[in-house]
Design a protein around this motif. Structure first.
Motif, PDB file in Angstrom:
ATOM      1  N   GLY A 134       0.834  -1.212   0.000  1.00 38.22           N
ATOM      2  CA  GLY A 134       0.000   0.000   0.000  1.00 38.22           C
ATOM      3  C   GLY A 134       0.860   1.250   0.000  1.00 38.22           C
ATOM      4  O   GLY A 134       0.504   2.267   0.603  1.00 38.22           O
TER       5      GLY A 134
ATOM      6  N   THR B 227       1.550   3.577  -2.039  1.00 35.96           N
ATOM      7  CA  THR B 227       1.079   4.848  -2.604  1.00 35.96           C
ATOM      8  C   THR B 227      -0.093   5.445  -1.819  1.00 35.96           C
ATOM      9  O   THR B 227      -0.580   6.519  -2.160  1.00 35.96           O
ATOM     10  CB  THR B 227       0.622   4.641  -4.072  1.00 35.96           C
TER      11      THR B 227
ATOM     12  N   ALA C 222      -0.004  -1.735   4.787  1.00 26.80           N
ATOM     13  CA  ALA C 222      -0.890  -0.573   4.692  1.00 26.80           C
ATOM     14  C   ALA C 222      -1.728  -0.640   3.425  1.00 26.80           C
ATOM     15  O   ALA C 222      -2.113   0.382   2.864  1.00 26.80           O
ATOM     16  CB  ALA C 222      -0.070   0.715   4.719  1.00 26.80           C
ATOM     17  N   VAL C 223      -1.988  -1.892   2.980  1.00 27.56           N
ATOM     18  CA  VAL C 223      -2.894  -2.032   1.841  1.00 27.56           C
ATOM     19  C   VAL C 223      -4.319  -1.902   2.380  1.00 27.56           C
ATOM     20  O   VAL C 223      -4.550  -1.980   3.594  1.00 27.56           O
ATOM     21  CB  VAL C 223      -2.654  -3.386   1.119  1.00 27.56           C
TER      22      VAL C 223
ATOM     23  N   GLY D  22      -8.122  -3.190   2.731  1.00 25.35           N
ATOM     24  CA  GLY D  22      -9.093  -4.259   2.557  1.00 25.35           C
ATOM     25  C   GLY D  22      -8.586  -5.640   2.902  1.00 25.35           C
ATOM     26  O   GLY D  22      -7.410  -5.850   3.214  1.00 25.35           O
TER      27      GLY D  22
ATOM     28  N   ILE E  72      -7.870  -8.049   1.193  1.00 24.21           N
ATOM     29  CA  ILE E  72      -6.802  -8.617   0.355  1.00 24.21           C
ATOM     30  C   ILE E  72      -5.462  -8.606   1.099  1.00 24.21           C
ATOM     31  O   ILE E  72      -4.521  -9.244   0.650  1.00 24.21           O
ATOM     32  CB  ILE E  72      -6.631  -7.861  -0.995  1.00 24.21           C
TER      33      ILE E  72
ATOM     34  N   LYS F 184      -6.463  -2.915   9.088  1.00 22.81           N
ATOM     35  CA  LYS F 184      -7.323  -3.520  10.117  1.00 22.81           C
ATOM     36  C   LYS F 184      -8.246  -4.580   9.555  1.00 22.81           C
ATOM     37  O   LYS F 184      -8.635  -5.507  10.254  1.00 22.81           O
ATOM     38  CB  LYS F 184      -8.109  -2.435  10.847  1.00 22.81           C
TER      39      LYS F 184
ATOM     40  N   ASP G 144      -2.558   1.226  13.608  1.00 22.78           N
ATOM     41  CA  ASP G 144      -3.780   1.995  13.824  1.00 22.78           C
ATOM     42  C   ASP G 144      -3.568   2.812  15.109  1.00 22.78           C
ATOM     43  O   ASP G 144      -3.095   2.273  16.119  1.00 22.78           O
ATOM     44  CB  ASP G 144      -4.955   1.005  13.992  1.00 22.78           C
TER      45      ASP G 144
ATOM     46  N   MET H  18      -7.005  10.987   5.532  1.00 27.57           N
ATOM     47  CA  MET H  18      -6.846   9.535   5.328  1.00 27.57           C
ATOM     48  C   MET H  18      -7.394   9.151   3.956  1.00 27.57           C
ATOM     49  O   MET H  18      -7.977   9.973   3.262  1.00 27.57           O
ATOM     50  CB  MET H  18      -7.621   8.763   6.408  1.00 27.57           C
ATOM     51  N   GLY H  19      -7.258   7.882   3.582  1.00 28.15           N
ATOM     52  CA  GLY H  19      -7.844   7.387   2.344  1.00 28.15           C
ATOM     53  C   GLY H  19      -9.367   7.488   2.380  1.00 28.15           C
ATOM     54  O   GLY H  19      -9.966   7.627   3.449  1.00 28.15           O
TER      55      GLY H  19
ATOM     56  N   ILE I  58     -11.580   4.651   4.553  1.00 26.63           N
ATOM     57  CA  ILE I  58     -11.573   4.773   6.023  1.00 26.63           C
ATOM     58  C   ILE I  58     -12.244   6.077   6.459  1.00 26.63           C
ATOM     59  O   ILE I  58     -12.832   6.144   7.543  1.00 26.63           O
ATOM     60  CB  ILE I  58     -10.143   4.618   6.610  1.00 26.63           C
TER      61      ILE I  58
ATOM     62  N   MET J 111      -0.504  10.188  12.036  1.00 27.90           N
ATOM     63  CA  MET J 111      -0.227   8.756  11.871  1.00 27.90           C
ATOM     64  C   MET J 111       1.271   8.459  11.896  1.00 27.90           C
ATOM     65  O   MET J 111       1.684   7.314  12.038  1.00 27.90           O
ATOM     66  CB  MET J 111      -0.842   8.243  10.555  1.00 27.90           C
TER      67      MET J 111
END
Ligand code: NDP
Ligand code: MG
Length: 382
Positions: free
Chosen positions: A8, A10, A97-98, A100, A102, A122, A147, A201-202, A205, A263
């Motif tokens: 993750g 990027t 830090a990807v 989902g 997956i 998470k 987290d 954040m993304g 989330i 973070m």
């Protein structure tokens, strides 16, 4: 030198992990680097950090990246590629830090390969917490939280008698819509929902923070990380996000970790644990500048996602997998403009109601429940 595999890279947490590494080039290096498809964002980072191995989402992205890189790094792709990056031989630590579920298989692969795990992802613990924690125990591998709430709890547990823990209290900002009633959320847009008052954040989330499903997922995450039963994990709205979470002990002492919301601190703590390093990029917290901090009970009628998460967590087995997969799917549909904000929670509730629980699911059963749940949620909106 601690060599990091970063999944993750990027994303929001990924780029902040790279910012920590950039501040301490003599302490950390990036050996493997995984992202989805955002080549434009990845290229300057690859040129700066020079990972030996790069994993991307699919072959088309890998082919495009090959052309840009003229063969300086090995490029792999797909779920196997991400697993290869996570468990990459020379790496000492995986920072996951990807986004989902997956992230589950790569985490298990890295544990099997004996890597220390720094976990931001998470969804991995919500989906398959029992598998991750069992395997980490068996392989004697630390799973360190990134987290911020869990890092705060982890820091508040250092040097303490863990058998005397009576409550974990996770703080929550209350999200984007905390000052609106539920009936004022009918027509909120994606643009409204991805603005967070305290954290950048993304998108996923940030929406999870608005429904407070994020806190629900974090309750399950805390259950697995710290081995505390659900009736001893509480949530608390704290709008300033200064007290990052608290631990209560048998003598009613409470220990908390505080700081300006960033973070970078929990990311770096996982990477340096048990040591600490200077972190010039973050601001010092002056409590006199804050003056007042506010705390408020979480109203489960206002935030039904929190109640759904407790119910799924307590039911156990495959229920948290379903909670997570339904939520990931519903949030995606909301971000794509296919459903409304207030459709997210009923879709998740519906998926939980229709699921036949599996008591101790193995990895195959988890992946099957995840797939079926995603299909179920899609079928409900047609
Ligand atoms: P972002 O959406 O910002 O980043 C997600 C990252 O995952 C990107 O690098 C993206 O690549 C990559 N990715 C997505 N899909 C795939 C795929 N199929 N294969 C490989 N890589 C993929 O997410 P955040 O950084 O916000 O969150 C990451 C995780 O950390 C989540 O689990 C979140 O809950 C957790 N977390 C985040 C916090 C935050 O402050 N953001 C705080 C605490 C926890 P690309 O850019 O190419 O799409
Ligand atoms: Mg958090």
């Amino acid at each position: 030198m601690k060599k990091i595999s970063l999944l993750g890279a990027t994303g929001s947490v990924g780029t902040q992990t790279l910012a920590v590494i950039r501040e301490h080039p003599d302490v950390f290096s990036v050996s493997a680097f995984a992202f989805g498809a955002n080549i434009r964002k990845a290229l300057p980072l690859i040129r700066e950090f020079k990972p030996e191995l790069i994993a991307v989402k699919n072959k088309a992205v890998a082919d495009r990246l090959h052309i840009e890189l003229s063969g300086n790094s090995k490029v792999v792709y797909g779920p196997e590629g991400m697993i290869e990056a996570a468990a990459y031989g020379p790496s000492d630590m995986l920072v996951n830090a990807v986004l989902g579920s997956i992230g589950l298989e790569p985490t298990l692969a890295a544990i099997e390969a004996g890597k220390t795990i720094g976990l931001a992802n998470k969804e991995t613990l919500v989906t398959g917490g029992h598998l991750v924690m069992e395997q980490a125990k068996r392989r004697n591998v630390p799973v360190l939280p990134i987290d911020s709430e869990h890092s705060a709890i982890f820091q508040s547990l250092q040097g303490q008698d863990k058998s005397a823990v009576t409550r974990l209290i996770l703080t929550a900002s209350g999200g984007t819509f905390r000052d609106r009633r539920r009936d004022e959320l009918q027509d909120v847009t994606v643009a409204d929902a991805v603005q967070h008052p305290n954290w950048s954040m993304g998108a996923k989330i940030t929406v999870d923070s608005s429904t407070m499903m994020n806190k629900g997922l974090e309750v399950i995450e805390a259950h697995w990380l710290f081995g505390v039963p659900y009736d001893r994990i509480e949530t608390l709205i704290h709008r300033e996000s200064i007290v990052h979470s608290l631990v209560e002990y048998a003598d009613h002492s409470m220990i908390a970790q505080l700081g300006v919301p960033s973070m970078l601190v929990p990311i770096q703590y996982a990477m340096t644990y048990p040591s600490r390093l200077e972190l010039k990029q973050t601001k010092r917290l002056n409590l006199w500048e804050m003056g007042t901090l506010h705390f408020q009970k979480v109203d489960l009628k206002r935030y039904p996602a929190v109640a759904l998460a407790y119910a799924a967590g307590k039911a156990g087995g495959s229920m948290p997998t379903v909670l997570n997969a339904a939520n990931e799917t519903a949030v995606d549909l909301f971000l794509d403009g296919k459903i409304r904000f207030l459709d997210i929670e009923p879709l998740v509730g519906d998926a939980l109601d229709h699921h036949q629980i599996i008591a101790s699911p193995d990895l195959d059963a988890i992946e099957e429940a995840d797939r079926r749940t995603r299909a179920f949620v899609h079928s409900r909106i047609k």
